[in-house]
Write an enzyme that holds these catalytic residues in place. Sequence first.
Site, PDB file in Angstrom:
ATOM      1  N   HIS A 107      31.567  15.082  29.014  1.00 58.43           N
ATOM      2  CA  HIS A 107      31.256  15.217  30.449  1.00 58.43           C
ATOM      3  C   HIS A 107      32.540  15.277  31.291  1.00 58.43           C
ATOM      4  O   HIS A 107      32.912  14.325  31.968  1.00 58.43           O
ATOM      5  CB  HIS A 107      30.282  14.159  30.968  1.00 58.43           C
ATOM      6  CG  HIS A 107      30.460  12.751  30.487  1.00 58.43           C
ATOM      7  ND1 HIS A 107      31.647  12.064  30.581  1.00 58.43           N
ATOM      8  CD2 HIS A 107      29.574  11.892  29.924  1.00 58.43           C
ATOM      9  CE1 HIS A 107      31.491  10.841  30.099  1.00 58.43           C
ATOM     10  NE2 HIS A 107      30.246  10.716  29.697  1.00 58.43           N
ATOM     11  N   GLY A 161      24.084   8.528  33.191  1.00 57.24           N
ATOM     12  CA  GLY A 161      23.481   9.717  32.613  1.00 57.24           C
ATOM     13  C   GLY A 161      22.796  10.525  33.696  1.00 57.24           C
ATOM     14  O   GLY A 161      23.161  10.468  34.877  1.00 57.24           O
ATOM     15  N   ASP A 169      23.196  15.148  29.151  1.00 54.07           N
ATOM     16  CA  ASP A 169      23.464  13.705  29.197  1.00 54.07           C
ATOM     17  C   ASP A 169      22.227  12.974  29.719  1.00 54.07           C
ATOM     18  O   ASP A 169      22.331  11.939  30.389  1.00 54.07           O
ATOM     19  CB  ASP A 169      24.693  13.406  30.057  1.00 54.07           C
ATOM     20  CG  ASP A 169      25.232  11.989  29.854  1.00 54.07           C
ATOM     21  OD1 ASP A 169      24.870  11.346  28.843  1.00 54.07           O
ATOM     22  OD2 ASP A 169      26.006  11.511  30.706  1.00 54.07           O
TER      23      ASP A 169
END
Length: 372
Positions: free
Chosen positions: A205, A302, A262
């Site tokens: 990420h 997330g 995610d």
Amino acid sequence: MICTGKVWTASGWQEAQLLFGEAIQEIRPIRSGGEQYILPGFIDVHVHGGGGHDTMDGEAGVRGLARFHARHGTTSLLPTTITHPLPQVIGALRAVRQVQLDPRPQEAAVLGAHLEGPFLNPERLGAQPPQATLPTPAAVDQLLATRAVRVVTLAPELAGAAAAATQFAAAGVRVSLGHTQGRAEDAQAVMQAVFEQGGEAGGTHLYNAMTGLSGREPGVVGALLAEPRAYAELILDFQHVHPQSAAAVFRAKPDHTLLVTDAMRAAGLPDGTYDLGGQPVEVVGPQARLAAGSSNPGTLAGSVLTMDAALRGAVACGLSLHQAAGLASAVPARYLGLRDRGRLVPGLRADLVVLDADLQVRQVYLGGRPLF
């Protein structure tokens, strides 16, 4: 079976009929395929959960999240762990391996696991529970023994990180830098260790939970952007990454950017309080944040993203649909070394997503079998 529309190919869209069984048999050009788009199935290399399910729940959780994300066009995925004591992480990896070896109808193909934690910097955990540890050779051996790990997130500044990266890469595991306070030099050293093994390296990420780019200190973000061989995950829910920051990555790494979700268990569910790794998460609209009583309240925890929404997000950032589809399929397939999926070519798996003119999912085919 036959599916007609605008078919994604490496060189552009083709008006065609796609003939397929379990594998793609033929792409037959026609004058007009209508308004629907036929894309390779999405491949999500970083997904914790969805539809009320989570990787750490065990086999039932892995199967549940695989069913949920299949409905949003994900045909292959890597269920992703969260930081816990090693025995619990190993238990989750064994569950992933069981599902991988025993695929069932209506489930996205489980290709193995993304091991996110426990080899993270305790000062940059984000929403991960405070149970990080160092990547010792013995711990890496135990994790590799599950035969489930396909990607590992690793903070490059940790003691033993370069040796662990070598160990993982030698086993064919992709090493992704993340949850790090490291310098650009730390990142480059670990990536070089991976490349010397003939492996692939990337960033978990990108921008989130890592040192940022500035003029005098490139940080891990700068190291990843500067290294042409490195891949980069992006969470395009517009909570984790600004559209202009995403556009910068697309220009820097047009062939090495991966769309990921995610996603946590709350994806697809109403607003409310949910669990992630034993910590409460408050979900309001597109935001999932650690709630009061957690280790780091207010931190993004997330997402509630799905891959079809990530695709639409990439288009909203200025990519063409053709480019965005490649970042959701062909690029992650190349990152993982998959030769049987990720493109629409005769002989490859018939993992397909059919989108309407508004880029909403109309149908999904898993190995040639219709989901709806």
